[in-house]
Enzyme design. Structure first.
Site, PDB file in Angstrom:
ATOM      1  N   GLU A 102      60.639 -48.593  61.833  1.00 52.54           N
ATOM      2  CA  GLU A 102      60.832 -47.351  62.597  1.00 52.54           C
ATOM      3  C   GLU A 102      60.387 -46.159  61.742  1.00 52.54           C
ATOM      4  OE1 GLU A 102      64.046 -47.261  65.666  1.00 52.54           O
ATOM      5  OE2 GLU A 102      64.804 -45.620  64.446  1.00 52.54           O
ATOM      6  N   HIS A 160      62.355 -74.516  55.723  1.00 50.42           N
ATOM      7  CA  HIS A 160      62.236 -75.627  56.671  1.00 50.42           C
ATOM      8  C   HIS A 160      61.771 -75.147  58.038  1.00 50.42           C
ATOM      9  CE1 HIS A 160      64.225 -78.588  54.041  1.00 50.42           C
ATOM     10  NE2 HIS A 160      64.743 -77.483  53.523  1.00 50.42           N
ATOM     11  N   LYS A 193      75.499 -40.905  67.050  1.00 47.87           N
ATOM     12  CA  LYS A 193      75.187 -39.590  66.488  1.00 47.87           C
ATOM     13  C   LYS A 193      75.038 -38.572  67.630  1.00 47.87           C
ATOM     14  CE  LYS A 193      71.522 -37.541  63.753  1.00 47.87           C
ATOM     15  NZ  LYS A 193      70.291 -37.797  62.998  1.00 47.87           N
ATOM     16  N   LYS A 214      62.899 -45.136  76.606  1.00 50.25           N
ATOM     17  CA  LYS A 214      64.216 -44.663  77.063  1.00 50.25           C
ATOM     18  C   LYS A 214      64.057 -43.819  78.328  1.00 50.25           C
ATOM     19  CE  LYS A 214      66.544 -43.887  72.633  1.00 50.25           C
ATOM     20  NZ  LYS A 214      67.244 -42.862  71.878  1.00 50.25           N
ATOM     21  N   GLY A 249      69.742 -41.872  61.811  1.00 53.56           N
ATOM     22  CA  GLY A 249      70.572 -42.994  62.265  1.00 53.56           C
ATOM     23  C   GLY A 249      70.402 -44.227  61.396  1.00 53.56           C
ATOM     24  N   ARG A 250      69.148 -44.579  61.097  1.00 56.39           N
ATOM     25  CA  ARG A 250      68.905 -45.835  60.370  1.00 56.39           C
ATOM     26  C   ARG A 250      69.273 -45.758  58.897  1.00 56.39           C
ATOM     27  NH1 ARG A 250      64.420 -43.604  62.430  1.00 56.39           N
ATOM     28  NH2 ARG A 250      62.676 -42.958  61.127  1.00 56.39           N
ATOM     29  N   GLU A 253      73.208 -47.153  76.135  1.00 50.45           N
ATOM     30  CA  GLU A 253      73.802 -48.452  75.805  1.00 50.45           C
ATOM     31  C   GLU A 253      75.224 -48.273  75.276  1.00 50.45           C
ATOM     32  OE1 GLU A 253      70.793 -47.432  74.965  1.00 50.45           O
ATOM     33  OE2 GLU A 253      69.338 -49.074  74.946  1.00 50.45           O
TER      34      GLU A 253
END
Ligand code: G6Q
Length: 545
Positions: free
Chosen positions: A355, A386, A209, A514, A269-270, A215
């Protein structure tokens, strides 16, 4: 208009809920079910092909009424109207929150700063359609004239988790393209993926965005460098696509303007998988399926907007979390899908929920005096049975759990599916009922265990039960049902955030790390060291040795 700024703990309904909690906190679900044969029916809802049974939560009729009263008192109805209509409810970033507009119908109208954004959204949808059709039909080709076989999505956080989760979830509907996701700045991630790629037949989608994320840009540059070891600079235009709001930065990367898909700052973004951020999804499963995903979400949007609160699934599930979190004091919630296809679902929701609602300042800027966002975790059933279910059954912590299952398996293997779903139902039953001492004793009796051994074993074999669960049962995992399911959780996030009086759509907490990483990178690449605390300094020196 902004969202209300009402401290929930000061409302009349909250006070009533507190008093009510003291009365009912010891009630056992077994007793509640025995006392009311209608309970399962009363606390279940059906919408489309989604059936939700929330009767195994530790609530009574009165709890339910009081929670609905709380929703009214904190002005949830007004909040929902503001959320959908493009008001700047993301106040700290001065933005609207309009992922819902991304799946709105063509002739809807949603105004942002007085302008209807739907025509733009429809135009981008059309571009996604044309682009994905051309790639899938082999009309778009790589620099040597070969058709594409692989797609790499380069993004992180919201620009990665949604597309990964959905492409995994809808693998059954997948076509011939192989999709890969590079997110971590760990070079080992990108280099592992590179091993599987052929530059002549790989399409790269850079999703960011902001187009400033370290990254994503590092991974994109590494992939471009690798590509240029095989192809020429002019070929970048054929193989690299970008999705972003930052058109200038994209230009500098050398991407063809035709290959740039816009997104908007009013999409967090999410919550962005419904936009061009979902291009890898449209490529993996075809545009028609992508549109069905949007349709499913749109269906849930209508339900959330219109249904009375007493029949509103996201509202009820959101309020139940408030009840469990703020009155029972639970800290975590588990989400357990009983389908291998949803193996990334909890990871995806970890971002969406944590978030969004991991905040400790209320909408007036005061530190909240009550708990907010819960910790979300989970894995697929039956594997998790399990692994960590022991703690849910007999540990000291109360962990409300969502069980998500489907009536039909996708490959039609009824035998497997019955076994899977037998476990699904058995778990919620066991968590609710537990096992009494009497039951344990009669079981051991039947096994002819000696009285001494029995006495020694009984305490360990007793299960208290009374663990809250919510069961979500859908017909079949389709793009449409998945769209509804994701939108359900998105709206649940909104409900919780509104009640807790926090801002769900910013994420300032992600920023500090960041900023510091930028400074530390300078230290790692230079001989001189900046100012750090003694521990960090020691670690940095050890790393550099
Ligand atoms: C999500 C967050 C965050 C974001 C990533 C990637 O809501 O804002 O996860 O999606 O940091 O950001 P870019 O898309 O700008 O690269």
């Amino acid at each position: 208009m902004a969202l209300s700024k009402i401290n929930p703990s000061k409302t009349k309904s909250w006070k009533k809920l507190s008093a009510h909690f003291d009365q009912i906190k010891e009630y056992h679900l077994r007793t509640l079910f025995d006392a009311n044969p209608e309970r399962a029916k009363k606390f279940s809802l059906k919408y489309g092909d989604l059936f939700v049974d929330f009767s195994k939560n530790r609530i009574t009729d009165e709890t339910f009424e009081l929670l609905l009263e709380l929703a009214d008192e904190v002005k949830l109805r007004e909040g929902i109207a503001e959320y959908f209509s493009g008001e700047n409810i993301n106040e700290t970033e001065g933005r609207a929150v309009l992922h819902t507009a991304l799946r709105a119908k063509k002739d809807d109208s949603v105004l942002v700063d007085g302008e209807n954004v739907i025509p733009e959204i429809v135009e981008v949808r059309e571009r996604i359609k044309v682009f994905s059709d051309e790639v899938l039909l082999g009309q778009k080709k790589g620099y040597t004239g070969k058709t594409f076989t692989d797609v790499v999505n380069i993004g992180i956080g919201g620009s990665d988790l949604g597309p990964v989760m959905v492409t995994e979830a809808l693998k059954f509907y997948k076509n011939h393209l192989n999709t890969h996701f590079v997110s971590n700045v760990d070079g080992d991630h990108v280099h592992e993926i590179l091993k599987k790629l052929d530059p002549e037949t790989t399409l790269f989608i850079i999703v960011s965005k902001s187009f400033t994320t370290q990254e994503t840009l590092s991974n994109a540059l590494t992939l471009k460098k690798w590509f240029l070891q095989h192809a020429a600079e002019k070929d970048v235009a054929k193989h690299f696509v970008a999705v972003s709001t930052n058109l200038e930065k994209i230009d500098a990367f050398g991407i063809d303007k035709e290959n740039v898909f816009p997104m908007w700052d009013w999409v967090g973004g999410r919550f962005s998988l419904w936009s061009a951020v979902g291009l890898s999804i449209a490529l993996a499963i075809g545009y028609t399926h992508f549109e069905e995903l949007l349709d499913g979400a749109q269906n849930m949007d209508s339900h959330f907007k219109q249904a009375p609160f007493a029949e509103n699934i996201p509202v009820i599930l959101g309020l139940l979390t408030v009840w469990n979190n703020n009155f029972f004091g639970v800290e975590t919630e588990a989400i357990i899908p009983y389908t291998q296809y949803l193996h990334r679902f909890s990871a995806y929701l970890q971002q969406g929920i944590m978030e969004s609602n991991g905040k400790s300042k209320d909408r007036a800027g005061n530190t909240t005096s009550y708990e907010t966002g819960t910790i979300i975790w989970g894995e697929t059933g039956t594997n998790s049975q399990h692994a960590f279910f022991q703690l849910i059954h007999q540990g000291t912590k109360l962990i409300p759990t969502d069980f998500i299952g489907f009536k039909k398996p996708l490959h039609g293997d009824r035998e497997h599916h019955n076994k899977l779903m037998a476990n699904f139902f058995a778990q919620t039953e066991a968590l609710m009922n537990g096992k009494t001492e009497e039951e344990v004793r009669s079981e051991l009796n039947a096994q002819e265990v000696s009285p001494e051994k029995m006495d020694a074993l009984v305490p360990f074999k007793v299960f208290a039960g009374n663990k809250p669960t919510t069961t979500l049962l859908l017909d079949k995992l389709t793009p449409k049902s998945l769209g509804s399911l994701i939108a359900l959780y998105e709206h649940k996030i909104f409900v919780q955030g509104l009640v807790w009086n926090i801002f769900s759509y910013d994420q300032w907490g992600v920023e500090l790390g960041k900023q510091l990483a930028k400074n530390i990178l300078v230290d790692l690449e230079n001989s001189k060291m900046g100012k750090h605390d003694a521990s960090t300094l020691q670690l940095l020196q050890y790393f550099k040795q």
